[in-house]
Scaffold this motif. Structure first.
Motif, PDB file in Angstrom:
ATOM      1  N   VAL A 327      -7.892   0.805  -0.907  1.00  0.00           N
ATOM      2  CA  VAL A 327      -8.042  -0.335  -0.007  1.00  0.00           C
ATOM      3  C   VAL A 327      -8.565   0.165   1.345  1.00  0.00           C
ATOM      4  CG1 VAL A 327      -5.538  -0.275   0.426  1.00  0.00           C
ATOM      5  CG2 VAL A 327      -6.846  -2.264   1.150  1.00  0.00           C
ATOM      6  N   SER A 328      -9.634  -0.469   1.838  1.00  0.00           N
ATOM      7  CA  SER A 328     -10.225  -0.084   3.121  1.00  0.00           C
ATOM      8  C   SER A 328      -9.420  -0.689   4.258  1.00  0.00           C
ATOM      9  CB  SER A 328     -11.652  -0.606   3.230  1.00  0.00           C
ATOM     10  OG  SER A 328     -12.443  -0.030   2.237  1.00  0.00           O
ATOM     11  N   MET A 329      -9.178   0.105   5.262  1.00  0.00           N
ATOM     12  CA  MET A 329      -8.332  -0.358   6.368  1.00  0.00           C
ATOM     13  C   MET A 329      -8.672   0.427   7.623  1.00  0.00           C
ATOM     14  SD  MET A 329      -4.237  -0.248   5.971  1.00  0.00           S
ATOM     15  CE  MET A 329      -4.208  -0.994   4.355  1.00  0.00           C
ATOM     16  N   ASN A 330      -8.631  -0.205   8.771  1.00  0.00           N
ATOM     17  CA  ASN A 330      -8.830   0.523  10.016  1.00  0.00           C
ATOM     18  C   ASN A 330      -7.628   1.420  10.284  1.00  0.00           C
ATOM     19  OD1 ASN A 330     -11.371  -0.507  10.803  1.00  0.00           O
ATOM     20  ND2 ASN A 330     -10.379  -2.412  11.441  1.00  0.00           N
ATOM     21  N   TRP A 331      -7.871   2.505  10.974  1.00  0.00           N
ATOM     22  CA  TRP A 331      -6.803   3.451  11.292  1.00  0.00           C
ATOM     23  C   TRP A 331      -5.674   2.753  12.057  1.00  0.00           C
ATOM     24  CZ3 TRP A 331      -4.532   7.413   9.644  1.00  0.00           C
ATOM     25  CH2 TRP A 331      -3.695   8.174  10.458  1.00  0.00           C
ATOM     26  N   GLY A 332      -6.071   1.843  12.906  1.00  0.00           N
ATOM     27  CA  GLY A 332      -5.092   1.107  13.712  1.00  0.00           C
ATOM     28  C   GLY A 332      -4.072   0.343  12.877  1.00  0.00           C
ATOM     29  N   ASP A 333      -4.437  -0.015  11.643  1.00  0.00           N
ATOM     30  CA  ASP A 333      -3.504  -0.743  10.771  1.00  0.00           C
ATOM     31  C   ASP A 333      -2.864   0.176   9.741  1.00  0.00           C
ATOM     32  OD1 ASP A 333      -4.323  -3.145  11.996  1.00  0.00           O
ATOM     33  OD2 ASP A 333      -6.080  -3.235  10.661  1.00  0.00           O
ATOM     34  N   ALA A 334      -3.400   1.388   9.610  1.00  0.00           N
ATOM     35  CA  ALA A 334      -2.998   2.259   8.505  1.00  0.00           C
ATOM     36  C   ALA A 334      -1.536   2.702   8.618  1.00  0.00           C
ATOM     37  CB  ALA A 334      -3.921   3.470   8.433  1.00  0.00           C
ATOM     38  N   VAL A 335      -1.116   3.089   9.819  1.00  0.00           N
ATOM     39  CA  VAL A 335       0.233   3.635   9.954  1.00  0.00           C
ATOM     40  C   VAL A 335       1.291   2.578   9.600  1.00  0.00           C
ATOM     41  CG1 VAL A 335       1.837   4.832  11.482  1.00  0.00           C
ATOM     42  CG2 VAL A 335      -0.595   5.323  11.629  1.00  0.00           C
ATOM     43  N   THR A 336       1.046   1.339   9.994  1.00  0.00           N
ATOM     44  CA  THR A 336       1.958   0.242   9.622  1.00  0.00           C
ATOM     45  C   THR A 336       1.994   0.101   8.103  1.00  0.00           C
ATOM     46  OG1 THR A 336       1.012  -0.824  11.547  1.00  0.00           O
ATOM     47  CG2 THR A 336       2.577  -2.124  10.280  1.00  0.00           C
ATOM     48  N   ALA A 337       0.825   0.241   7.479  1.00  0.00           N
ATOM     49  CA  ALA A 337       0.754   0.140   6.014  1.00  0.00           C
ATOM     50  C   ALA A 337       1.533   1.279   5.344  1.00  0.00           C
ATOM     51  CB  ALA A 337      -0.700   0.139   5.552  1.00  0.00           C
ATOM     52  N   PHE A 338       1.512   2.472   5.958  1.00  0.00           N
ATOM     53  CA  PHE A 338       2.294   3.592   5.388  1.00  0.00           C
ATOM     54  C   PHE A 338       3.787   3.259   5.529  1.00  0.00           C
ATOM     55  CE2 PHE A 338      -1.115   6.664   7.331  1.00  0.00           C
ATOM     56  CZ  PHE A 338      -2.066   6.175   6.446  1.00  0.00           C
ATOM     57  N   GLN A 339       4.128   2.798   6.730  1.00  0.00           N
ATOM     58  CA  GLN A 339       5.512   2.479   7.063  1.00  0.00           C
ATOM     59  C   GLN A 339       6.094   1.446   6.101  1.00  0.00           C
ATOM     60  OE1 GLN A 339       5.395   1.196  11.114  1.00  0.00           O
ATOM     61  NE2 GLN A 339       6.697   2.913  11.725  1.00  0.00           N
ATOM     62  N   GLN A 340       5.307   0.400   5.865  1.00  0.00           N
ATOM     63  CA  GLN A 340       5.792  -0.701   5.035  1.00  0.00           C
ATOM     64  C   GLN A 340       5.587  -0.455   3.553  1.00  0.00           C
ATOM     65  OE1 GLN A 340       3.664  -4.005   6.743  1.00  0.00           O
ATOM     66  NE2 GLN A 340       5.101  -4.176   8.471  1.00  0.00           N
ATOM     67  N   GLY A 341       4.970   0.677   3.225  1.00  0.00           N
ATOM     68  CA  GLY A 341       4.730   0.977   1.809  1.00  0.00           C
ATOM     69  C   GLY A 341       3.690   0.060   1.190  1.00  0.00           C
ATOM     70  N   ALA A 342       2.853  -0.560   2.014  1.00  0.00           N
ATOM     71  CA  ALA A 342       1.788  -1.429   1.497  1.00  0.00           C
ATOM     72  C   ALA A 342       0.764  -0.600   0.720  1.00  0.00           C
ATOM     73  CB  ALA A 342       1.116  -2.173   2.638  1.00  0.00           C
ATOM     74  N   VAL A 343       0.680   0.680   1.042  1.00  0.00           N
ATOM     75  CA  VAL A 343      -0.149   1.607   0.249  1.00  0.00           C
ATOM     76  C   VAL A 343       0.749   2.789  -0.135  1.00  0.00           C
ATOM     77  CG1 VAL A 343      -2.380   0.983   1.282  1.00  0.00           C
ATOM     78  CG2 VAL A 343      -0.989   2.777   2.345  1.00  0.00           C
ATOM     79  N   ASP A 344       0.369   3.494  -1.219  1.00  0.00           N
ATOM     80  CA  ASP A 344       1.164   4.641  -1.662  1.00  0.00           C
ATOM     81  C   ASP A 344       0.705   5.937  -1.016  1.00  0.00           C
ATOM     82  OD1 ASP A 344       2.587   3.056  -3.664  1.00  0.00           O
ATOM     83  OD2 ASP A 344       0.656   3.002  -4.716  1.00  0.00           O
ATOM     84  N   GLY A 345      -0.566   5.956  -0.605  1.00  0.00           N
ATOM     85  CA  GLY A 345      -1.074   7.210  -0.063  1.00  0.00           C
ATOM     86  C   GLY A 345      -2.299   7.023   0.809  1.00  0.00           C
ATOM     87  N   GLN A 346      -2.842   8.144   1.248  1.00  0.00           N
ATOM     88  CA  GLN A 346      -4.007   8.140   2.134  1.00  0.00           C
ATOM     89  C   GLN A 346      -4.621   9.518   2.139  1.00  0.00           C
ATOM     90  OE1 GLN A 346      -4.293   9.499   5.780  1.00  0.00           O
ATOM     91  NE2 GLN A 346      -2.908  11.006   4.881  1.00  0.00           N
ATOM     92  N   GLU A 347      -5.726   9.679   2.840  1.00  0.00           N
ATOM     93  CA  GLU A 347      -6.348  11.003   2.970  1.00  0.00           C
ATOM     94  C   GLU A 347      -6.795  11.186   4.416  1.00  0.00           C
ATOM     95  OE1 GLU A 347      -9.317   8.980   3.816  1.00  0.00           O
ATOM     96  OE2 GLU A 347     -10.305  10.820   3.117  1.00  0.00           O
ATOM     97  N   ASN A 348      -6.422  12.318   4.997  1.00  0.00           N
ATOM     98  CA  ASN A 348      -6.799  12.648   6.375  1.00  0.00           C
ATOM     99  C   ASN A 348      -6.605  14.148   6.596  1.00  0.00           C
ATOM    100  OD1 ASN A 348      -7.765  11.117   8.788  1.00  0.00           O
ATOM    101  ND2 ASN A 348      -6.427   9.527   7.955  1.00  0.00           N
ATOM    102  N   PRO A 349      -7.282  14.708   7.602  1.00  0.00           N
ATOM    103  CA  PRO A 349      -7.131  16.144   7.874  1.00  0.00           C
ATOM    104  C   PRO A 349      -5.805  16.483   8.566  1.00  0.00           C
ATOM    105  CG  PRO A 349      -9.102  15.225   8.917  1.00  0.00           C
ATOM    106  CD  PRO A 349      -8.285  14.079   8.456  1.00  0.00           C
ATOM    107  N   TYR A 350      -5.447  17.769   8.553  1.00  0.00           N
ATOM    108  CA  TYR A 350      -4.217  18.215   9.232  1.00  0.00           C
ATOM    109  C   TYR A 350      -4.198  17.792  10.700  1.00  0.00           C
ATOM    110  CZ  TYR A 350      -2.380  20.836   5.305  1.00  0.00           C
ATOM    111  OH  TYR A 350      -1.829  21.172   4.090  1.00  0.00           O
ATOM    112  N   GLY A 351      -5.364  17.776  11.319  1.00  0.00           N
ATOM    113  CA  GLY A 351      -5.451  17.391  12.726  1.00  0.00           C
ATOM    114  C   GLY A 351      -4.988  15.963  12.984  1.00  0.00           C
ATOM    115  N   VAL A 352      -4.945  15.155  11.928  1.00  0.00           N
ATOM    116  CA  VAL A 352      -4.440  13.779  12.031  1.00  0.00           C
ATOM    117  C   VAL A 352      -3.017  13.720  11.461  1.00  0.00           C
ATOM    118  CG1 VAL A 352      -4.744  11.411  11.154  1.00  0.00           C
ATOM    119  CG2 VAL A 352      -6.730  12.696  11.983  1.00  0.00           C
TER     120      VAL A 352
END
Ligand code: X2X
Length: 487
Positions: A327-352
């Motif tokens: 699912v495509s999502m802006n970074w600004g909404d992604a952390v809330t989605a992780f928090q709420q479990g709306a998505v199971d995973g993501q991909e980003n570098p260690y720097g993030v």
């Protein structure tokens, strides 16, 4: 009457010494000089130099007084400070013997070669720097060893800086990327004597969080500066998808080769044609996979899992090819989605992953280095064209320095000791966390390092993405990139 006689006398004297009449700032002048020769030409009129031009460090140095007066500038020599100064229209240039710092209207500029006093007792200065700063063009004929300076006749206009220049940044100020943006802004201010004031707008604040809109905004000139990811621009600049081709650029050596190589140059020139000038490249990093459900060692482990990806279509294709949901999502909404479990995973570098404390949401990480995103340190062409060359130089020098620090900061501990040593030796910086992988593991994250066989299974599963996306990227860029990587 007496005054007139003196002026006439001076004019005659000048004409006698230089063999030509000094010109005004708004006249067209062509000056030709040859290495080792005392014969020079000003608008085709022959004149004698008392010191022939010389080459040092691949730069041509010419007699300071001659070039200034031929161009039509007022030239001065300060014996105490050992400084030469030129006043040309609104421009004031000061060069000091033995110093590679030139001051242009109060702004520091670096020279490749310092002005010097030769054994003949004559002072010579780098001709290209002085001429280009005054708005002239410089041509070098390597066969005849002749340098031609052409003053266009355009009057020099004093530069009026805006009170604030805007900068787009997708992440926050605590990320290595965000710190790099602040460093760039800070260095520009320092190098321009406070004249250019850039304000970074974090979290894509100028775009209402819509990170994939930055290229458009910068190319139109509604945002002046940018330090942002290639992924967020790849919807507009199709060749940028090269960096997202799955498992294509798998090492730091390879990304460096592409950035310095022909493929990198072509992509940068494509962006320039679209109105964005790239002055340096930083890095977000190799993107690793995290999730809250289970360790992922093979594509089938991803079946039925839903991953947040950036709104760039190639990522949806990659995850679908691997049998996952995306699912495509802006970074600004992604952390809330992780928090709420709306998505199971993501991909980003260690720097993030570190600043966002990914371990609070995801306990599984696979190091798969499947894609990398460089950061473009760019300037809107609309804004860029308003800057005189000495300001452009300061902006670029600052960008190169900030990008070097930022790249080393996000790579630290992931490339052996290379980046840690750059930070320490060049920037006198020893960050608190040097082992980023170890730090994440220490927070309770189970980390998978794929074996070559396991990695091959992912490569095989994503082959279909190549067929479609090489067309979009351009076969030519793809081939050049392979060549750059020595493949
Ligand atoms: O949105 C992301 O995943 C991020 C922060 O890595 C980018 O801006 C590409």
């Amino acid at each position: 009457m007496k005054k007139l006689v003196v002026m006439l006398l001076v004019a005659v004297l000048l004409a006698g010494v230089f063999g030509f009449t000094p010109v005004k700032a708004d006249q067209k002048v062509v000056i030709q000089m040859t290495i080792g020769s005392t014969k020079a030409y000003v608008n085709s009129k022959e004149t004698a130099l008392d010191q022939p031009p010389v080459i040092e460090n691949s730069r041509t140095l010419v007699p300071f007084r001659f070039i200034g007066e031929a161009v039509g500038a007022k030239v001065d020599w300060n014996a105490t400070k050992k400084a030469v100064s030129y006043v040309f229209g609104d421009l004031n240039i000061v060069l000091t013997i033995g110093s590679t710092t030139a001051i242009v209207n109060g702004v520091e500029n670096n020279l490749d070669v310092a002005p010097k006093i030769l054994s003949s007792g004559r002072t010579v200065i780098p001709v290209r720097f002085v001429s280009e700063t005054m708005g002239a063009t410089v041509d070098w004929n390597s066969k005849t060893k002749m340098v031609t300076v052409t003053v266009s006749g355009k009057p020099v206009v004093k530069f009026n800086a805006k009170a604030e220049y805007t900068m787009q940044v997708n992440v926050g100020p605590a990320f290595g990327w965000g710190m790099g943006a602040q460093k760039w802004a800070h260095l520009v201010k320092e190098k321009t004597g406070g004249l250019i004031n850039i304000k970074p707008y974090f979290g894509s604040a100028l775009l209402a969080g819509k990170q994939t809109n930055w290229f458009q905004a910068v190319s139109e000139g509604s945002i002046d500066f940018v330090m942002d990811s290639t992924i967020n621009a790849s919807g507009v600049v199709k060749s940028l998808n090269l960096f997202s081709l799955p498992f294509f650029i798998n090492t730091y050596e390879n990304v460096d080769k592409i950035e310095k190589g022909e493929s990198g140059k072509q992509i940068i020139s494509e962006m320039e044609k679209l109105g964005v000038i790239t002055v340096a490249l930083g890095e977000n990093g190799f993107r690793e996979l995290t999730n809250s459900k289970k360790p992922i060692t093979k594509p089938s482990d991803m079946n039925g899992l839903k991953f947040r990806v950036v709104g760039s279509p190639i990522f949806v294709d990659i995850f679908h090819a691997l049998g996952a949901d995306a699912v495509s999502m802006n970074w600004g909404d992604a952390v809330t989605a992780f928090q709420q479990g709306a998505v199971d995973g993501q991909e980003n570098p260690y720097g993030v992953l570190l600043p966002v404390k990914i371990w609070e949401y995801h306990k599984y990480l696979s190091n798969w280095n499947y894609a990398i995103d460089p950061l473009i340190l760019g300037v809107s062409k609309t804004t860029w064209d308003t800057f005189p060359s000495y300001i452009k130089k300061a902006i670029q020098d600052a960008a190169i320095e900030a990008a070097e620090w930022e790249k080393a900061y996000v790579r630290r501990g992931l490339d052996g000791f290379i980046s840690i040593n750059i930070l320490k030796d060049k920037f006198n910086d020893v960050p608190e966390i040097l082992d980023q992988t170890g730090y994440v593991r220490h927070q309770g994250v189970q980390i998978v390092d794929l074996t070559p066989e396991q990695r091959q299974a992912f490569i095989d599963a994503t082959k279909s993405v190549y067929d479609k996306w090489i067309q979009t990227i351009g076969q030519n860029i793809y081939d050049l990139a392979k060549k750059d990587m020595g493949q």
